[in-house]
Write a protein that holds these residues in place. Structure first.
Motif, PDB file in Angstrom:
ATOM      1  N   ARG A 199       3.999  -4.319   8.988  1.00 53.66           N
ATOM      2  CA  ARG A 199       3.876  -4.320  10.329  1.00 53.66           C
ATOM      3  C   ARG A 199       4.553  -3.042  11.026  1.00 53.66           C
ATOM      4  O   ARG A 199       5.398  -2.634  10.358  1.00 53.66           O
ATOM      5  N   PRO A 243      -1.650  -6.130  19.804  1.00 51.56           N
ATOM      6  CA  PRO A 243      -1.947  -5.859  18.342  1.00 51.56           C
ATOM      7  C   PRO A 243      -2.991  -5.901  17.755  1.00 51.56           C
ATOM      8  O   PRO A 243      -4.008  -6.420  18.192  1.00 51.56           O
ATOM      9  N   LEU A 303      -0.203 -14.460  11.783  1.00 50.62           N
ATOM     10  CA  LEU A 303       0.911 -13.815  12.394  1.00 50.62           C
ATOM     11  C   LEU A 303       0.331 -13.560  13.836  1.00 50.62           C
ATOM     12  O   LEU A 303       1.173 -13.260  14.715  1.00 50.62           O
ATOM     13  N   GLY A 341       3.918  -4.357  16.684  1.00 50.61           N
ATOM     14  CA  GLY A 341       3.179  -5.741  16.464  1.00 50.61           C
ATOM     15  C   GLY A 341       1.987  -5.570  15.566  1.00 50.61           C
ATOM     16  O   GLY A 341       1.431  -6.562  15.363  1.00 50.61           O
ATOM     17  N   SER A 342       1.447  -4.640  15.578  1.00 51.83           N
ATOM     18  CA  SER A 342       0.186  -4.196  15.031  1.00 51.83           C
ATOM     19  C   SER A 342       0.498  -4.388  13.249  1.00 51.83           C
ATOM     20  O   SER A 342       1.582  -4.127  12.764  1.00 51.83           O
ATOM     21  N   LEU A 343      -0.455  -4.501  12.546  1.00 49.76           N
ATOM     22  CA  LEU A 343      -0.480  -4.689  11.030  1.00 49.76           C
ATOM     23  C   LEU A 343      -1.387  -3.231  10.375  1.00 49.76           C
ATOM     24  O   LEU A 343      -2.204  -2.908  11.091  1.00 49.76           O
ATOM     25  N   ALA A 399      -2.922 -12.004   8.511  1.00 50.11           N
ATOM     26  CA  ALA A 399      -2.829 -11.330   9.788  1.00 50.11           C
ATOM     27  C   ALA A 399      -3.130 -12.286  11.072  1.00 50.11           C
ATOM     28  O   ALA A 399      -2.412 -12.214  11.839  1.00 50.11           O
TER      29      ALA A 399
END
Length: 278
Positions: A277, A164, A80, A196-198, A77
């Protein structure tokens, strides 16, 4: 709704958690601690850990593989570009905590820990009482009440939900029954995050053991305290509906971007893992 109790290393006030730890009742965080060889557990927790290991001999290896997955997923993460982490069901701190891994990549990384067990808060507060822990908070809240969890000061005041966030649900959703709507809970949490978050998720499964072993494992937990609900791979995949699973997809823990090739025994470790994602 669980009582909110937050403690932040980023300058907020301190609120002491309850001292009522109920050592006679096995708790998931302490059972997990016993499985990975920790010392922060009681006899009741060790008994359940022993029962789990008797039912499924790979349980200890699975717990350790899950812990290793957490570290690799946090590093992924961070690679990214994500610099905020919401770690729900964090458990008792041990080596390789989320904030340690994330802040090793970028010291500015922000980590909000959430758990509903007073002993977790007590240990987390002790761990982070000194300097060098960056922007980190610890909040007492319950995953079953996502609205209150997201509104808790330790979460709301630390994380910027316009940027994010890595939502971490590592080995926690199997303690949420179908009646408590785990899919709805995840959908609500994911819905609060920007593009754009995970989502980082792991979940216990009985797919790789016999039905009898899975039943014995589920019976090891006291349903009145913390029942466990093993789910199939297809069931776990539903948590990622509408999201984009990143390589290698939904796989058992030892096969998720391993640092070294897993051995053949790893194929029986029944905990599915994935990173997706939004």
């Amino acid at each position: 709704m669980a009582e909110d109790s937050s403690w932040m290393t980023a300058g907020a006030g301190e609120c002491a958690p309850s001292a009522e730890l109920h050592p006679e009742i096995a708790h998931p965080a302490r059972i997990y601690n016993a499985l990975i060889g920790g010392k922060d557990n009681f006899a009741a927790d060790r008994l359940v850990a022993e029962q789990l290991s008797a039912a499924v001999p790979e349980t200890v290896a699975g717990a350790k593989a899950n812990r290793a997955f957490l570290g690799r997923a946090v590093r992924a993460a961070a690679a990214l570009g994500v610099r905020q982490f919401l770690d729900i069901g964090t458990g008792i701190p041990t080596a390789g905590n989320t904030h340690e891994v994330a802040q090793a990549v970028d010291p500015s990384a922000r980590v909000a820990y959430v758990d509903n067990d007073p002993i977790v808060l007590a240990h987390a507060r002790a761990l982070m009482s000194g300097s060098g822990h960056g922007a980190t908070s610890v909040t007492r809240a319950d995953l079953r009440d996502p609205e209150a969890l997201l509104a808790a000061p330790g979460v709301r005041d630390l994380l910027d939900f316009t940027e994010p966030v890595a939502l971490m649900l590592v080995a926690i959703l199997h303690f949420i029954s179908d009646d408590e709507d785990p899919y709805g809970i995840v959908k609500q949490l994911v819905g609060a995050l920007p593009v754009g978050s995970l989502l980082v998720l792991s979940h216990g499964s009985g797919d790789l053991v016999t039905p009898e072993q899975a039943e014995r494992a589920e019976r090891s937990y006291d349903p009145a305290a913390a029942g466990i609900h093993l789910r199939t791979r297809d069931d776990v995949a539903r948590f990622f509906d509408g999201l984009t699973l990143l390589d290698p997809g939904l796989v058992i823990a030892p096969h998720w971007r391993p640092d070294t090739p897993p051995d053949a025994a790893a194929d029986r470790l029944g905990i599915y893992t994935g990173l997706a994602r939004l």
